[in-house]
Enzyme design. Structure first.
Site, PDB file in Angstrom:
ATOM      1  N   GLY A  48       0.858  -1.171   0.000  1.00 33.24           N
ATOM      2  CA  GLY A  48       0.000   0.000   0.000  1.00 33.24           C
ATOM      3  C   GLY A  48       0.895   1.222   0.000  1.00 33.24           C
ATOM      4  N   GLN A  53       3.177  10.044   1.203  1.00 36.99           N
ATOM      5  CA  GLN A  53       4.463   9.340   1.275  1.00 36.99           C
ATOM      6  C   GLN A  53       5.377   9.688   0.119  1.00 36.99           C
ATOM      7  OE1 GLN A  53       2.620   5.252   2.235  1.00 36.99           O
ATOM      8  NE2 GLN A  53       4.623   5.237   3.231  1.00 36.99           N
ATOM      9  N   CYS A 101       6.489   0.143   7.268  1.00 28.46           N
ATOM     10  CA  CYS A 101       6.086   1.300   6.465  1.00 28.46           C
ATOM     11  C   CYS A 101       7.266   1.741   5.605  1.00 28.46           C
ATOM     12  CB  CYS A 101       5.667   2.435   7.400  1.00 28.46           C
ATOM     13  SG  CYS A 101       5.113   3.907   6.533  1.00 28.46           S
ATOM     14  N   LEU A 102       6.977   2.050   4.335  1.00 30.75           N
ATOM     15  CA  LEU A 102       8.031   2.501   3.433  1.00 30.75           C
ATOM     16  C   LEU A 102       8.663   3.798   3.929  1.00 30.75           C
ATOM     17  CD1 LEU A 102       6.275   1.795   0.001  1.00 30.75           C
ATOM     18  CD2 LEU A 102       7.850   0.327   1.284  1.00 30.75           C
ATOM     19  N   HIS A 143      -3.984   1.540   7.969  1.00 34.15           N
ATOM     20  CA  HIS A 143      -2.619   2.088   7.955  1.00 34.15           C
ATOM     21  C   HIS A 143      -2.528   3.265   6.971  1.00 34.15           C
ATOM     22  CE1 HIS A 143       1.951   1.427   7.909  1.00 34.15           C
ATOM     23  NE2 HIS A 143       1.751   2.258   6.901  1.00 34.15           N
ATOM     24  N   GLU A 144      -3.074   3.071   5.760  1.00 28.92           N
ATOM     25  CA  GLU A 144      -2.990   4.125   4.738  1.00 28.92           C
ATOM     26  C   GLU A 144      -3.883   5.308   5.100  1.00 28.92           C
ATOM     27  OE1 GLU A 144      -0.593   3.791   2.851  1.00 28.92           O
ATOM     28  OE2 GLU A 144      -0.274   1.647   3.046  1.00 28.92           O
ATOM     29  N   HIS A 147      -2.146   7.634   7.209  1.00 24.54           N
ATOM     30  CA  HIS A 147      -1.185   8.495   6.495  1.00 24.54           C
ATOM     31  C   HIS A 147      -1.819   9.794   6.010  1.00 24.54           C
ATOM     32  CE1 HIS A 147       2.614   6.436   6.384  1.00 24.54           C
ATOM     33  NE2 HIS A 147       2.125   5.335   5.866  1.00 24.54           N
TER      34      HIS A 147
HETATM   35 ZN   LIG Z   1       3.030   3.495   5.774  1.00 21.96          ZN
END
Ligand SMILES: [Zn+2]
Length: 185
Positions: A48, A53, A101-102, A143-144, A147
């Site tokens: 995702g 991000q 997480c990226l 999670h997204e 963000h």
């Molecule tokens: Zn993340």
């Protein structure tokens, strides 16, 4: 041609801002951006990715669970683009699972999330969808969604003792590890 975008790392203010709504989901510029997000996510083995991000403070994200080296046990699905998403229902029953997480490289944490989530969103044609998800995909949606409101998974980890390095996480996952058998994903 889609381009790989730079991924904002924890500490960048954009990750802590509430993203603004997308004005026109059908805008061709937005569609080109969605393609950039898709290739950036795939390149980084993400399941995702949210617009903030990659330094675009827009209320949209992609949910794209699939098995990959970072999440070997993830279920496979077609990538789903969610524009101006709103969570309309969260189940009261929660489940604790590993997240990474990226934007937070090298760390994994145990995060409690609702088992089911219902989300209303627009697709890239401007059509409204309301869909429910369960398990790992429901976890990605939550999670997204965090963000685009300026939160990261670290904010949801009950204790810093629930954080491990990526290397230790992969060791925990190993079928030869006794800990792996108990900790699931
Ligand atoms: Zn993340």
């Amino acid at each position: 041609m889609p381009i790989l975008r730079q991924i904002a790392q924890l500490g960048q203010p954009v990750l802590r801002e509430a993203a603004r709504p997308v004005a026109d989901p059908t805008d061709p510029t937005l569609h080109a951006f969605i393609d950039d997000l898709l290739v950036t996510m795939a390149d980084a083995d993400g399941v995702g990715i949210a617009a903030p991000q990659v330094y675009e403070s827009l209320a949209m994200f992609i949910v794209a669970s699939r098995p990959n080296p970072r999440y070997p046990h993830a279920p496979a699905m077609e990538p789903l683009v969610m524009i101006n998403p709103e969570i309309v229902r969260l189940s009261a029953d929660t489940e604790t699972g590993w997240e990474g997480c990226l934007s937070v490289p090298g760390l994994r944490g145990l995060v409690p999330r609702s088992r089911q989530v219902t989300v209303r969103y627009l697709d890239r044609f401007g059509a409204v969808h309301e869909e429910s998800f369960a398990g790992f995909v429901a976890r990605i949606v939550q999670h997204e969604y965090d963000h685009i409101r300026g939160f990261v998974f670290l904010d949801r980890v009950p204790s810093t003792r629930d954080l491990v390095t990526e290397k230790e996480y992969l060791r925990l996952l190993s079928p030869h590890s006794a800990a792996g058998r108990h900790n699931g994903r």
